[in-house]
Design a protein around this motif. Structure first.
Motif, PDB file in Angstrom:
ATOM      1  N   GLU A 291      -9.959   5.689  -8.510  1.00  0.00           N
ATOM      2  CA  GLU A 291      -8.475   6.019  -8.652  1.00  0.00           C
ATOM      3  C   GLU A 291      -8.147   6.190  -6.960  1.00  0.00           C
ATOM      4  OE1 GLU A 291      -6.186   5.524 -10.580  1.00  0.00           O
ATOM      5  OE2 GLU A 291      -7.920   5.151 -12.320  1.00  0.00           O
ATOM      6  N   GLN A 292      -8.998   6.974  -6.398  1.00  0.00           N
ATOM      7  CA  GLN A 292      -8.834   7.049  -4.804  1.00  0.00           C
ATOM      8  C   GLN A 292      -8.799   5.804  -4.071  1.00  0.00           C
ATOM      9  OE1 GLN A 292     -11.645  10.213  -3.489  1.00  0.00           O
ATOM     10  NE2 GLN A 292     -10.491  11.758  -4.482  1.00  0.00           N
ATOM     11  N   ALA A 293      -9.728   4.993  -4.325  1.00  0.00           N
ATOM     12  CA  ALA A 293      -9.974   3.850  -3.691  1.00  0.00           C
ATOM     13  C   ALA A 293      -8.596   2.801  -4.095  1.00  0.00           C
ATOM     14  CB  ALA A 293     -11.206   3.029  -3.971  1.00  0.00           C
ATOM     15  N   LYS A 294      -8.248   2.726  -5.046  1.00  0.00           N
ATOM     16  CA  LYS A 294      -7.144   1.961  -5.573  1.00  0.00           C
ATOM     17  C   LYS A 294      -5.927   2.410  -4.624  1.00  0.00           C
ATOM     18  CE  LYS A 294      -8.577   1.213 -10.334  1.00  0.00           C
ATOM     19  NZ  LYS A 294      -8.008   1.558 -11.841  1.00  0.00           N
ATOM     20  N   ALA A 295      -5.714   3.907  -4.409  1.00  0.00           N
ATOM     21  CA  ALA A 295      -4.557   4.351  -3.809  1.00  0.00           C
ATOM     22  C   ALA A 295      -4.783   3.825  -2.087  1.00  0.00           C
ATOM     23  CB  ALA A 295      -4.602   5.793  -3.971  1.00  0.00           C
ATOM     24  N   LEU A 296      -5.964   3.726  -1.806  1.00  0.00           N
ATOM     25  CA  LEU A 296      -6.243   3.634  -0.445  1.00  0.00           C
ATOM     26  C   LEU A 296      -5.686   1.873  -0.274  1.00  0.00           C
ATOM     27  CD1 LEU A 296      -9.383   5.165   0.660  1.00  0.00           C
ATOM     28  CD2 LEU A 296      -7.114   5.593   1.509  1.00  0.00           C
ATOM     29  N   PHE A 297      -6.000   1.090  -1.125  1.00  0.00           N
ATOM     30  CA  PHE A 297      -5.585  -0.279  -1.188  1.00  0.00           C
ATOM     31  C   PHE A 297      -4.257  -0.445  -1.091  1.00  0.00           C
ATOM     32  CE2 PHE A 297     -10.164  -1.515  -2.633  1.00  0.00           C
ATOM     33  CZ  PHE A 297     -10.497  -2.595  -1.747  1.00  0.00           C
ATOM     34  N   GLU A 298      -3.496   0.317  -1.609  1.00  0.00           N
ATOM     35  CA  GLU A 298      -2.242   0.420  -1.927  1.00  0.00           C
ATOM     36  C   GLU A 298      -1.510   0.878  -0.486  1.00  0.00           C
ATOM     37  OE1 GLU A 298       1.810  -0.651  -3.265  1.00  0.00           O
ATOM     38  OE2 GLU A 298      -0.587  -1.117  -4.170  1.00  0.00           O
ATOM     39  N   LYS A 299      -2.239   1.893   0.044  1.00  0.00           N
ATOM     40  CA  LYS A 299      -1.604   2.332   1.289  1.00  0.00           C
ATOM     41  C   LYS A 299      -1.800   1.294   2.401  1.00  0.00           C
ATOM     42  CE  LYS A 299      -2.261   7.329   0.311  1.00  0.00           C
ATOM     43  NZ  LYS A 299      -3.041   8.701   0.750  1.00  0.00           N
ATOM     44  N   VAL A 300      -2.890   0.950   2.468  1.00  0.00           N
ATOM     45  CA  VAL A 300      -3.453  -0.066   3.597  1.00  0.00           C
ATOM     46  C   VAL A 300      -2.473  -1.293   3.532  1.00  0.00           C
ATOM     47  CG1 VAL A 300      -5.075  -1.983   4.363  1.00  0.00           C
ATOM     48  CG2 VAL A 300      -5.707   0.441   3.691  1.00  0.00           C
ATOM     49  N   ARG A 301      -2.011  -1.797   2.287  1.00  0.00           N
ATOM     50  CA  ARG A 301      -1.065  -2.749   1.915  1.00  0.00           C
ATOM     51  C   ARG A 301       0.296  -2.398   2.539  1.00  0.00           C
ATOM     52  NH1 ARG A 301      -1.643  -3.049  -2.918  1.00  0.00           N
ATOM     53  NH2 ARG A 301      -3.326  -4.278  -3.093  1.00  0.00           N
ATOM     54  N   LYS A 302       0.728  -1.510   2.279  1.00  0.00           N
ATOM     55  CA  LYS A 302       1.989  -1.025   2.831  1.00  0.00           C
ATOM     56  C   LYS A 302       2.024  -0.800   4.117  1.00  0.00           C
ATOM     57  CE  LYS A 302       3.670   1.090  -1.557  1.00  0.00           C
ATOM     58  NZ  LYS A 302       4.149   2.563  -2.255  1.00  0.00           N
ATOM     59  N   PHE A 303       0.994  -0.050   4.550  1.00  0.00           N
ATOM     60  CA  PHE A 303       1.081   0.289   6.278  1.00  0.00           C
ATOM     61  C   PHE A 303       0.902  -1.103   6.911  1.00  0.00           C
ATOM     62  CE2 PHE A 303      -1.506   0.862   9.885  1.00  0.00           C
ATOM     63  CZ  PHE A 303      -0.795   1.923  10.621  1.00  0.00           C
ATOM     64  N   ARG A 304       0.060  -2.134   6.547  1.00  0.00           N
ATOM     65  CA  ARG A 304       0.171  -3.356   7.164  1.00  0.00           C
ATOM     66  C   ARG A 304       1.534  -4.133   7.179  1.00  0.00           C
ATOM     67  NH1 ARG A 304      -3.224  -8.670   4.992  1.00  0.00           N
ATOM     68  NH2 ARG A 304      -2.487 -10.078   6.602  1.00  0.00           N
ATOM     69  N   ALA A 305       2.107  -3.843   5.935  1.00  0.00           N
ATOM     70  CA  ALA A 305       3.391  -4.634   5.832  1.00  0.00           C
ATOM     71  C   ALA A 305       4.487  -3.990   6.655  1.00  0.00           C
ATOM     72  CB  ALA A 305       4.157  -4.580   4.555  1.00  0.00           C
ATOM     73  N   HIS A 306       4.283  -2.508   6.934  1.00  0.00           N
ATOM     74  CA  HIS A 306       5.052  -1.493   7.870  1.00  0.00           C
ATOM     75  C   HIS A 306       4.941  -2.051   9.303  1.00  0.00           C
ATOM     76  CE1 HIS A 306       7.729   1.453   9.156  1.00  0.00           C
ATOM     77  NE2 HIS A 306       6.499   2.351   9.679  1.00  0.00           N
ATOM     78  N   VAL A 307       3.723  -2.096   9.764  1.00  0.00           N
ATOM     79  CA  VAL A 307       3.046  -2.261  11.117  1.00  0.00           C
ATOM     80  C   VAL A 307       3.305  -3.721  11.782  1.00  0.00           C
ATOM     81  CG1 VAL A 307       1.431  -1.371  12.679  1.00  0.00           C
ATOM     82  CG2 VAL A 307       2.201   0.038  10.795  1.00  0.00           C
ATOM     83  N   GLU A 308       2.713  -4.606  10.973  1.00  0.00           N
ATOM     84  CA  GLU A 308       2.340  -5.909  11.247  1.00  0.00           C
ATOM     85  C   GLU A 308       3.489  -6.654  11.781  1.00  0.00           C
ATOM     86  OE1 GLU A 308      -1.030  -9.218   9.881  1.00  0.00           O
ATOM     87  OE2 GLU A 308       0.076  -8.182   8.390  1.00  0.00           O
ATOM     88  N   ASP A 309       4.698  -6.533  11.355  1.00  0.00           N
ATOM     89  CA  ASP A 309       5.903  -7.314  11.775  1.00  0.00           C
ATOM     90  C   ASP A 309       6.283  -6.830  13.131  1.00  0.00           C
ATOM     91  OD1 ASP A 309       5.709  -8.514   9.401  1.00  0.00           O
ATOM     92  OD2 ASP A 309       7.199  -7.126   8.390  1.00  0.00           O
ATOM     93  N   ASP A 310       5.717  -5.852  13.874  1.00  0.00           N
ATOM     94  CA  ASP A 310       6.630  -5.405  14.990  1.00  0.00           C
ATOM     95  C   ASP A 310       5.280  -5.061  16.198  1.00  0.00           C
ATOM     96  OD1 ASP A 310       8.265  -4.780  17.000  1.00  0.00           O
ATOM     97  OD2 ASP A 310       8.506  -2.670  16.136  1.00  0.00           O
ATOM     98  N   ASP A 311       5.691  -5.184  17.335  1.00  0.00           N
ATOM     99  CA  ASP A 311       4.532  -4.807  18.305  1.00  0.00           C
ATOM    100  C   ASP A 311       4.989  -3.660  19.232  1.00  0.00           C
ATOM    101  OD1 ASP A 311       6.605  -6.243  19.615  1.00  0.00           O
ATOM    102  OD2 ASP A 311       5.502  -7.570  20.807  1.00  0.00           O
TER     103      ASP A 311
END
Length: 867
Positions: A291-311
């Motif tokens: 369950e913790q690993a699943k939460a990490l996958f979701e956090k990484v996905r949201k963090f990537r969407a939040h950060v990757e679009d800007d420099d």
């Protein structure tokens, strides 16, 4: 006694000179602040060290050394800094001589003044003689007599210190302290700025959890095991190849199941090792860790969407580096100019000659030597700091730091789908690489969809056991064992243990994989994939190819359609539901339908602009074709002419304006359904004479206003559906169809039912509800075989007593009319049940009691027989 040059014992700034230096430093620190308190201003969270490259760390240490140098300089200046000044005698003697001559001249003017001067001189001489005799035995001081006392020395020293000593000699320690504070403040400002620190804190937190996650350890262990397995297979393959070569060729009986180049590209090779259950050598992942690993996958996905679009972080760090470099250049150019201006001696000219007696003084700065050496050390540290700044500036702009590739990680691991990242996400990973590349390698596991699928598969298999799967199996309308799974992460392995399962329905499961174990499901004949991209291994494909009879596929994206479905040679029924574009042949692979050799039923519920031409590959053996086009006009219907064996054709919502002529070429057609089109006229129905096998014609839900007399050409029609049209009248030819048994005229505008309706002696079902009938012809009741008569929601005023002739009637609907009573002859309809007799209660009560009891008794008898 004459006054001589005396070294003062105190300074204008602080304690006595004789006090130990370390006590003075401690006193200064206690009065202001400690070094620890100041360094804390530059302190950051310990976990941020993974984002600090070596040059930032080195510049921090240089800043600390420069800060300590500034503190020592300030301490020494406060405790020892001063000037020691002496008058320049040449100028003083000349002034005294002039003053003496002026006094002599003045004395010569008056005799009294001269005499008084002589008397005074004589008295002073006598005093000196007596004083000399008193101290004749003591040593006399050497040097020039300046006639200064201690207060005069202190006064002139302080005056010259504040007036002639350059500002950089007085404020040098403060200058380097301010420079150091600026450098320390800007060194890691990107860790403190709100817009960057929030993202950095989130990234560092996720990165640390990903590095320490049990799933990371398990995935790395499995990758290592797979690598060792591959090496073993390579060695065994090499050995077998050498053995075959020694025997003269490959072993007998070895053949590949792949018979098509396209199939080779879509079917997973069976030689690829399948992940087995965890062994003792591999770490076991419990439910909490999963369950913790699943939460990490979701956090990484949201963090990537939040950060990757800007420099923004990259631009902020680059601006910070540029600012530090520009600050270094300005500080170095300013400070280095002071190196040749810090002097030991200074000439002091004052305008206090009346008080002191001298105008020019020679002064010495006692800290000039130390400040000169400290300034050299400070410049050396600044040069080192600047070299590191230039390197960091070169690193920031030398390469594409806004792009990060996991190519090496993909090559070294079994997760080949790890995507490359960009912008701020890429920059943060580049910074992490400066600390340790292992962090990025482990973090990459949580960017892989394959890794996430494996995790979900493990969690799913832990959750589902055989008992739970067995409870979900039900019996459908065809009395088949059916299992319906919805909204799961994948297909549980326990499903393959249900050997008696006949129908498997999978809905909205993102990852479905049919492994070799699917061959255990010997009873499986029907498969439904609703929005489920499915992959199959080679051995599993061989089983599905030989055993699967019916396949239903629903999709939202064309890529979800598994290409392997077009190679199931024993498939009897195929249903495809979704949205297809004009290039359907290329995207779906319908050009390979020629391999569906036994396909009998094809259903396409898609938005097709035209009927695929390659569908003719299955035209010779296709029996039923259904096209539901959702209101999109369908072209290319000439391809139907080649389907000579077609018996059932459905063209729903295809925006047809008339019956296509190609249909009349289907000589074996038995049922034609043109529901929900835009048909207004059916003059082409005259060609029904060619369709001698047509028994059912459905033209419902259209806009037909008139039925032509040529309808009589349908001699073989047994069922005719004309409901939901705009019919106002019925032609007599309609009732000359000798085999017609089912006639549906509901939801039209019919006002009169022709008496020719009595010609339909084989009529079993007549539905004329929701029309405008006011009367019924008596000939209607000559259809004595009638079983279902629906007359509801019309304008009927009465029901003829001839209704009693319909002795086989078992369903009668009269609701929604203007009837006042019911004929007692309904008692002759012995098969009529109360549940099938739809009429208002007050009308039902107008029937004689014996008739009502007969109908009710029959209903009770039927219910008893059912029990």
């Amino acid at each position: 006694m004459a006054n001589y040059i005396v070294q003062p014992q105190t300074t204008a700034h602080g304690p006595k000179i004789g006090e130990p230096l370390f006590k003075q430093i401690s006193s200064f620190q206690s009065e202001m602040f400690t070094v620890t308190e100041f360094v804390s201003l530059n302190d950051i969270h310990p976990t941020y060290r993974i984002l600090k490259p070596w040059w930032d760390v080195f510049m921090e240490y240089l800043s600390v050394v420069m800060f300590m140098l500034a503190l020592v300089s300030m301490t020494m200046q406060i405790t020892k800094d001063q000037l020691a000044c002496l008058p320049i005698m040449e100028e003083s003697e000349e002034n005294n001589a002039k003053r003496g001559m002026q006094q002599v001249a003045a004395a010569m003017d008056t005799k009294n003044l001269l005499e008084r001067a002589v008397d005074n001189f004589q008295a002073q001489y006598d005093d000196n003689q007596r004083e000399g005799e008193k101290y004749s035995n003591q040593p006399q001081a050497s040097g020039i007599n300046t006639n200064f006392d201690l207060q005069q020395y202190v006064f002139i020293n302080q005056m010259c210190y504040y007036h002639i000593l350059p500002w950089y000699s007085k404020f040098f320690p403060y200058l380097i302290l301010i420079n150091t504070v600026v450098l320390m403040g800007t060194g890691n400002f990107w860790f403190k700025f709100p817009k960057t620190s929030s993202k950095i804190e989130h990234f560092v937190s996720i990165l640390g959890r990903c590095f320490e996650s049990p799933w990371t350890t398990k995935a790395v262990s499995e990758t290592a095991c797979e690598e060792s397995e591959k090496n073993k297979q390579k060695l065994s393959g090499t050995a077998s190849a050498q053995q075959n070569a020694s025997l003269g060729g490959p072993g007998e009986g070895t053949s590949s199941i792949l018979t098509s180049p396209m199939l080779e590209s879509v079917v997973v090779s069976a030689d690829k090792p399948i992940a087995e259950a965890p062994t003792a050598s591999m770490p076991i992942l419990d439910k909490k860790d999963g369950e913790q690993a699943k939460a990490l996958f979701e956090k990484v996905r949201k963090f990537r969407a939040h950060v990757e679009d800007d420099d923004f972080i990259y631009r902020f760090y680059a601006a910070q580096t540029i600012f530090k470099t520009a600050t270094f250049i300005s500080m170095l150019s300013c400070t280095s100019s002071f190196l040749v201006k810090i002097n030991f001696t200074h000439i002091c000219e004052t305008n206090v000659t009346v008080l002191i007696g001298y105008r020019k003084f020679l002064c010495t700065h006692n800290m000039a030597f130390m400040f000169d050496k400290m300034l050299i050390c400070y410049i050396a540290l600044m040069i080192m700091y600047g070299m590191v700044c230039f390197y960091s500036l070169f690193w920031v702009f030398r390469g594409p730091l806004k792009e990060y590739s996991f190519e090496k990680v993909r090559e070294e691991s079994s997760f080949s789908d790890i995507p490359d990242v960009k912008n701020d996400f890429a920059f943060l990973l580049h910074m992490v690489d400066q600390y340790d590349q292992l962090y990025a390698k482990r973090f990459a596991l949580f960017l892989s969809e394959v890794s996430e699928s494996k995790l979900r598969e493990i969690s799913l298999n832990q959750e589902w056991n055989f008992e739970k799967a067995k409870k979900c199996v039900t019996r459908n309308a065809q009395d088949q064992q059916e299992l319906h799974l919805k909204n799961l992460f994948g297909l549980p392995n326990v499903v393959f243990d249900l050997t008696d399962l006949e129908v498997l329905k999978l809905e909205k499961i993102p990852e479905v994989r049919f492994t070799t174990n699917v061959s255990q499901m010997t009873g499986l004949r029907e498969l439904h994939l609703y929005e489920c991209p499915a992959k199959v291994e080679q051995t599993g494909f061989a089983f599905l190819r030989d055993h699967l009879n019916s396949l239903h596929i629903s999709f939202t994206d064309v890529a979800e359609i598994p290409t392997w479905v077009f190679f199931l040679r024993n498939l009897r029924q195929l249903t495809i539901i979704g949205n297809l574009s004009s290039d359907i042949n290329r995207m779906v692979g319908l050009e390979s339908m020629r391999d569906l050799r036994h396909l009998k039923t094809l259903c396409l519920k898609c938005n097709l602009p035209k009927l695929p031409t390659n569908i003719t590959d299955v035209s010779q053996h296709l029996v039923k074709l259904m096209v539901h086009n959702d209101g999109i006009k369908l072209f290319g219907l000439n391809a139907l002419k080649k389907m000579t064996n077609l018996r059932d054709l459905e063209l729903h919502s295809c925006e047809l304006e008339k019956i296509p002529h190609a249909i009349f070429s289907l000589l074996n057609l038995q049922e034609l359904d043109l529901k929900s089109n835009n048909i207004r006229t059916i003059e082409e129905i005259v060609s029904l004479q060619h369709l001698k096998s047509l028994t059912c014609l459905k033209l419902w839900h259209n806009k037909i206003t008139v039925i032509p007399s040529s309808i009589s050409q349908g001699k073989s029609l047994e069922a005719l559906h004309l409901s939901h049209n705009k019919l106002q009248s019925l032609p007599p030819a309609l009732f000359k169809l000798p085999k017609l048994q089912y006639l549906d005229l509901a939801y039209n505008l019919i006002q009169v039912l022709p008496p020719e309706v009595g010609l339909l002696l084989n009529m079993l079902h007549l539905d004329i509800t929701y029309n405008k009938l006011e009367t019924l012809p008596n000939n209607l009741f000559k259809c004595t075989k009638m079983r279902v008569l629906c007359l509801g929601h019309n304008d009927l005023m009465e029901l003829s007593e001839a209704v009693g002739e319909l002795v086989h009637l078992n369903h009668l609907e009269l609701k929604g009319n203007s009837l006042e009573k019911l004929p007692a002859q309904l008692g002759n309809c012995r098969r009529l049940r109360r549940s099938e007799f739809q009429v208002e209660d007050h009308l039902y009560m107008t029937l004689p009691v014996e008739v009502r009891e007969s109908i009710s008794r029959d209903s009770k008898m039927d219910s008893t027989s059912v029990l």
